[in-house]
Design a protein around this motif. Structure first.
Motif, short mmCIF file in Angstrom:
data_model
loop_
_atom_site.label_atom_id
_atom_site.label_comp_id
_atom_site.label_asym_id
_atom_site.label_seq_id
_atom_site.Cartn_x
_atom_site.Cartn_y
_atom_site.Cartn_z
N UNK A 111 90.58 69.66 21.90
CA UNK A 111 89.38 68.92 21.52
C UNK A 111 88.28 69.39 22.47
N UNK A 112 87.26 70.09 21.95
CA UNK A 112 86.19 70.59 22.83
C UNK A 112 85.48 69.44 23.54
N UNK A 113 85.13 69.67 24.81
CA UNK A 113 84.55 68.61 25.61
C UNK A 113 83.22 68.12 25.05
N UNK A 114 82.36 69.05 24.59
CA UNK A 114 81.05 68.61 24.07
C UNK A 114 81.23 67.67 22.89
N UNK A 115 82.25 67.96 22.08
CA UNK A 115 82.50 67.13 20.89
C UNK A 115 83.11 65.78 21.30
N UNK A 116 84.01 65.86 22.29
CA UNK A 116 84.63 64.65 22.81
C UNK A 116 83.58 63.67 23.31
N UNK A 117 82.61 64.19 24.09
CA UNK A 117 81.59 63.32 24.67
C UNK A 117 80.70 62.75 23.56
N UNK A 118 80.36 63.60 22.59
CA UNK A 118 79.48 63.14 21.50
C UNK A 118 80.19 62.07 20.67
N UNK A 123 77.14 59.49 27.62
CA UNK A 123 76.02 60.35 28.00
C UNK A 123 76.53 61.63 28.65
N UNK A 124 76.03 62.77 28.22
CA UNK A 124 76.55 64.05 28.71
C UNK A 124 75.48 65.12 28.58
N UNK A 125 75.22 65.78 29.70
CA UNK A 125 74.25 66.87 29.67
C UNK A 125 74.89 68.09 30.32
N UNK A 126 75.16 69.12 29.52
CA UNK A 126 75.86 70.29 30.06
C UNK A 126 75.01 71.02 31.10
N UNK A 127 73.71 70.75 31.11
CA UNK A 127 72.83 71.42 32.09
C UNK A 127 73.00 70.83 33.49
N UNK A 331 88.08 58.16 23.92
CA UNK A 331 87.01 57.41 24.57
C UNK A 331 87.30 57.27 26.06
N UNK A 332 88.57 56.98 26.36
CA UNK A 332 88.98 56.86 27.76
C UNK A 332 88.82 58.17 28.51
N UNK A 333 89.21 59.28 27.85
CA UNK A 333 89.08 60.59 28.49
C UNK A 333 87.61 60.88 28.79
N UNK A 334 86.74 60.55 27.82
CA UNK A 334 85.30 60.78 28.01
C UNK A 334 84.79 59.99 29.20
N UNK A 335 85.23 58.73 29.32
CA UNK A 335 84.81 57.89 30.44
C UNK A 335 85.30 58.48 31.76
N UNK A 336 86.53 59.01 31.72
CA UNK A 336 87.10 59.61 32.92
C UNK A 336 86.28 60.83 33.35
#
Lengths: 446, 293
Positions: A111-118, A123-127, A331-336
Motif C-alpha cells: 500500500x503506497x504511503x501517499x495513498x495510505x495517508x490520503x 495530514x501529510x506533506x512529502x516536501x 488508519x492506525x498505520x497512518x497515525x503511527x
C-alpha cells in the motif's frame, strides 16, 4: 469411572465459559487494534524501535504497535515475502534500501504511503522530508511509496592516535584519494597500525557511493530510477582505476579486505585498521568500542575527476505498508507514521542512533540546539548528501534483485583482490553478470 | 509350531503405521511435490503472477556456469568431508577400543562434538581461524602464513571442510566403536595365534566385519555433506569468497531466499534430489556388494 470423567469435563467447560464471559464483560471498551511491525534492528537500534512503538502506544489507546525482530535485513525481507504468500503479512515491514525495487515491483502486495495517508485523511506533506532521502522511495513523479525510517550514508572514520604516531596531523584528515593512500602508507611505514585502511559494505562504498561521489553513472536511466530497463555501466575508466589502486594497496597491508557487508567494521574499533569507510550508522558502535580518539570525515575523491566531489547517496531502510489490510488498520498505520515524523521523535532518534533525521524540521531543530558543534562528525553525513544538487548519477539508485547484484559485485571484486583477474576484467564481468540479473528481474516482474 | 504375533484386526496395522505415514507425506512427499511443481513455474517473489514455463528453469540452471562450478565444489567438498570424518573416526575408534583404563572418559569426550549444532560448530571454527579475531588465525599470520580465508578460496574451502568433518567425527565414532565391540574376540585371537600381525589382523579380520557399519556411515556421511553442512557454510563463509564454497544446497538457499528466484531454486532442488537418490542407489547397488553382513 466414565461418569467421573464426564463430570470433570462438564465442570471445566462450565468454568471456562464463565471465565470467558466475565473477561468479556471486563473489556467492554473497544480493544486496541494491533499493528504488526517487523524490523531488523539489533542492539541500541533495536531498543530505539521498541521505544518508538511504546511512545506511540502511550499517546493513544485505539491502536497498539507490536514490534518483532525478524533477523538481518535480508531475513526480514524474506520473512515478509513468505508471510505475504501465506496471507499473514505484517502491517509494516522494514525493508533495506536495496530491497526497494523488489517492493516497488510488487504492486498488489503493498500500500503506497501517499495513498495510505490520503485514504486515512492524515495530514501529510512529502516536501517536509529530506529530498535526498525521499528520492529513493518515490515514483518518478514524486509520490512517496514507503516511509523513510533509518537512513545513513557512507563516511570515513580515522584513528587520531594512529595518525599522531605516523606523524600525520589528526585534525587534517586526507581529503583526496591520493592523500588518503599516502596517509595509509605512512601509517604502515611507521607501523602505527597493523593495517592502513579497510572498507565496509564493499560494493556499496566502493562502487555505488564512489560513482555517485564522482558523478559517474552506476547504470543508465538515472541509475535505474527512470525504469526497470536500466543497464549497469560502472565499468568506466575511473572505477577501474580505483579498483586497481585498491588491489595495489594490498601490498604491506596498506589496504586490507575484511569480508562482505559489515564484517570489516570490527577491524576499526580494535585498532587493527587506522581508517575505515563504512556506514554512518556504525558511529554508535565506534563510540562504544574504540579505546582511542577518532574522527569522522567526508569520503575522499579523485581531484582529477571533473565535478568531484558530487554528493553521496543513502543507505539504510524504510517502512513499507503491506497490502490487503482493513481500512481501520491502515488508519492506525497512518497515525503511527505521523507520530514517527514528529520533530521531537526524529531529533531524539537522530541524536541517539547516528541515523539521519528524515524531516527538514528535525534537521533544523538538531542544528539549532547546537548538537553538531558539540558532536563534530555528526553532521558529516548530511553535509555529504547535500554537498551539491544531485545529478542523474547521484540521485540514488534502483535496481531489481539488488541483494543478488551486490553479491555478484562482491564476488568479482574478491576475485580481483585475490589476484585471479584484473580490475577491468572484474568490473566488466560484474556488469555483464549484473545485466543478466536485471533482465531476469524484468522478466519475472512483468 | 511357529510363534508369531498375529493381528486379527485388519485395520490395526494400518492405524499403527499411520502416524509415520502422515509425517512422511506431510514433511517429505508434500514439499518434494511442491518443489517439482514450482520448478516449472516462473513466478515473482510475492506470488502475484505465475506462468507455466515447461523446463526453462532447468535449462537456465544447467546453462549457468556457476551451477557447474557449484557441482565441482560440492563433489570435492563432500568427498573430503566424508573421507576425513570416516578416516579419523575409524582411527579414533580403534584406539579407543584398545584403551582399557579411562576408556569411558575418552569415549564420552569423543562423542561430545556431536551435540554441537552445525551453525555453532561453524562459529567455533570461525572464532578460531578468523584472520583478525581468531587466535589460531592470528597465530598463522604471526608465523608468516598469508592466512585470509575471506579472500583466499582454497583456504576457505579447507576451513569449512575441516569444520564439517570435525562435527561428524563423533557420530561416526560411536558407530565404529559399537561395530568394533561386536566383533568376537575369539576371531581376532585365532588370527593372532595363526601369526597375523596387528595390521594384518585389522585389514583381513576386523575391517571386513566392520564393513556393514562403514557402508551405512558412508551413505549417512554423503547425505550429511550434501545437506546438513549448510549451517557451517552459512556461518563461516556464506558461500564466498568468489563462489569458492558454494555447495549445491547453499546455492538452492541463496537463489531462492536471497535472490528470490523461486523457479530456479526449485529446479536446483529437484536436480539435487535426483543426484542424492542416484548416489544412494549407486551405493546400494555397487558398494554394498563388497559388504559382508
Amino acid at each position: 469411572m466414565r461418569m467421573r470423567t464426564l463430570t470433570i469435563f462438564l465442570t471445566t467447560t462450565v468454568l471456562a465459559s464463565v471465565a470467558a464471559g466475565s473477561l468479556g464483560q471486563a473489556q467492554t471498551s473497544k480493544p486496541a487494534i494491533e499493528l504488526q511491525w517487523w524490523h531488523a534492528m539489533t542492539g541500541a537500534n533495536g531498543d530505539r524501535v521498541n521505544k518508538i512503538a511504546d511512545g506511540f502506544n502511550a499517546t493513544q489507546s485505539d491502536y497498539k504497535v507490536v514490534t518483532s525482530f525478524k533477523g538481518s535485513y535480508t531475513e526480514t525481507l524474506t520473512a515478509t515475502i513468505a508471510a505475504f504468500r501465506s496471507g499473514n503479512a505484517p502491517h509494516i515491514a522494514q525493508v533495506f534500501e536495496v530491497g526497494t525495487a523488489t517492493m516497488m515491483g510488487a504492486k498488489g502486495a503493498i500500500k503506497p504511503v501517499y495513498q495510505l495517508m490520503a485514504d486515512a485523511g492524515e495530514p501529510f506533506d512529502s516536501k517536509a522530508y529530506l529530498p535526498a532521502i525521499t528520492g529513493y522511495y518515490s515514483t518518478a513523479d514524486g509520490k512517496m511509496l514507503s516511509m523513510p525510517f533509518n537512513s545513513s550514508t557512507s563516511v570515513m572514520y580515522y584513528n587520531k592516535d594512529a595518525f599522531k604516531k605516523a606523524g600525520l596531523d589528526p585534525d587534517k584528515p586526507p581529503k583526496t584519494w591520493p592523500e588518503f593512500f599516502d596517509a595509509a602508507k605512512k601509517i604502515r611505514a611507521a607501523n602505527a597500525a597493523p593495517c592502513g585502511f579497510t572498507v565496509g559494505w564493499m560494493s556499496w562504498t566502493q562502487i555505488e557511493q564512489f560513482s555517485a561521489w564522482h558523478n559517474v553513472a552506476i547504470g543508465t536511466k538515472s541509475n535505474g530510477l527512470g525504469g526497470a530497463d536500466t543497464e549497469l555501466k560502472f565499468n568506466g575508466p575511473l572505477q577501474i582505476k580505483h579498483l586497481q589502486a585498491l588491489i595495489d594497496a594490498q601490498k604491506d597491508r596498506v589496504f586490507e579486505y575484511g569480508g562482505r557487508e559489515r564484517q570489516p567494521e570490527g577491524k576499526f574499533p580494535n585498532g587493527e585498521c587506522a581508517m575505515i569507510q563504512t556506514s554512518s550508522g556504525f558511529l554508535g558502535e565506534a563510540i562504544a568500542n574504540s579505546k582511542f580518539a577518532f574522527g569522522v570525515t567526508m569520503l575522499p575523491y579523485y581531484p582529477d575527476a571533473a565535478g568531484a566531489p558530487q554528493n553521496s547517496i543513502i543507505g539504510g531502510a524504510s517502512l513499507w505498508v503491506m497490502g490487503g489490510k482493513k481500512p481501520e488498520e491502515y488508519k492506525g498505520v497512518a497515525k503511527f507514521f505521523s507520530y514517527l515524523s514528529r520533530t521531537d521523535v526524529q531529533v531524539d532518534t537522530h541524536t541517539v542512533t547516528g541515523y539521519l533525521p528524515i524531516t527538514v524540521a528535525a534537521y533544523k531543530a538538531t542544528k539549532d540546539s547546537g548538537f553538531y558543534e558539540k558532536n563534530p562528525g555528526r553532521e558529516t553525513p548530511i553535509l555529504e548528501l547535500q554537498n551539491k544538487a544531485p545529478t542523474e548519477n547521484s540521485m540514488g539508485l534502483r535496481f531489481g534483485n539488488m541483494v543478488q547484484l551486490r553479491d555478484v559485485f562482491a564476488e568479482e571484486i574478491e576475485n580481483a583482490l585475490a589476484g585471479k583477474q584484473s580490475a577491468k576484467e572484474a568490473l566488466d564481468k560484474a556488469v555483464t553478470r549484473g545485466n543478466a540479473i536485471l533482465r531476469q528481474f524484468q522478466k519475472s516482474s512483468s | 509350531m511357529e510363534r508369531r504375533a498375529i493381528f486379527g484386526n485388519r485395520v490395526l496395522p494400518y492405524a499403527l503405521v499411520a502416524p509415520q505415514l502422515v509425517i512422511t507425506v506431510l514433511f517429505f512427499f508434500w514439499p518434494a511435490f511442491q518443489a517439482v511443481h514450482q520448478s516449472v513455474l516462473l513466478e515473482d517473489p510475492f506470488g502475484l503472477s505465475s506462468r507455466f514455463v515447461w523446463f526453462e528453469n532447468f535449462e537456465a540452471v544447467l546453462g549457468d556456469e556457476f551451477y557447474l562450478n557449484s557441482l565441482g565444489v560440492t563433489a570435492l567438498f563432500s568427498l573430503s568431508v566424508a573421507a576425513l570424518s570416516l578416516g579419523i573416526a575409524l582411527l579414533l575408534a580403534v584406539q579407543a577400543n584398545n584403551v582399557i583404563r579411562g576408556s569411558h572418559t575418552y569415549r564420552t569426550l569423543l562423542i561430545w562434538p556431536y551435540a554441537v549444532a552445525p551453525a555453532v560448530a561453524g562459529v567455533l571454527w570461525l572464532f578460531m581461524f578468523h584472520p583478525s579475531i581468531g587466535l589460531l588465525g592470528q597465530g598463522l599470520r604471526a608465523l608468516g602464513v598469508d592466512w585470509n580465508y575471506l579472500l583466499d578460496g582454497p583456504q576457505a574451502l579447507l576451513l569449512v571442510i575441516l569444520a564439517s568433518a570435525w562435527k561428524q567425527i563423533s557420530y561416526n565414532f560411536i558407530f565404529f566403536l559399537a561395530g568394533l565391540q561386536s566383533i568376537p574376540k575369539s576371531l581376532i585371537e585365532a588370527a593372532a595365534i595363526d601369526g597375523a600381525s596387528p595390521r594384518h589382523r585389522f585389514w583381513t579380520v576386523v575391517f571386513p566385519l566392520l564393513s556393514p557399519t562403514a557402508f551405512f556411515l558412508l551413505v549417512v556421511n554423503i547425505v550429511y555433506a550434501f545437506f546438513d553442512t549448510f549451517g557451517v557454510i552459512h556461518a563461516v563463509t556464506g558461500g564466498g569468497p568468489g563462489k569458492a564454497t558454494e555447495i549445491l544446497v547453499y546455492k538452492v538457499y541463496y537463489d531462492g531466499m536471497i535472490a528470490l528466484d523461486l523457479g530456479g531454486s526449485a529446479a536446483q532442488s529437484v536436480i539435487l534430489m535426483a543426484i542424492v537418490i542416484g548416489l544412494t542407489v549407486v551405493q546400494f547397488r555397487y558398494v554394498e556388494k563388497k559388504v559382508h553382513y
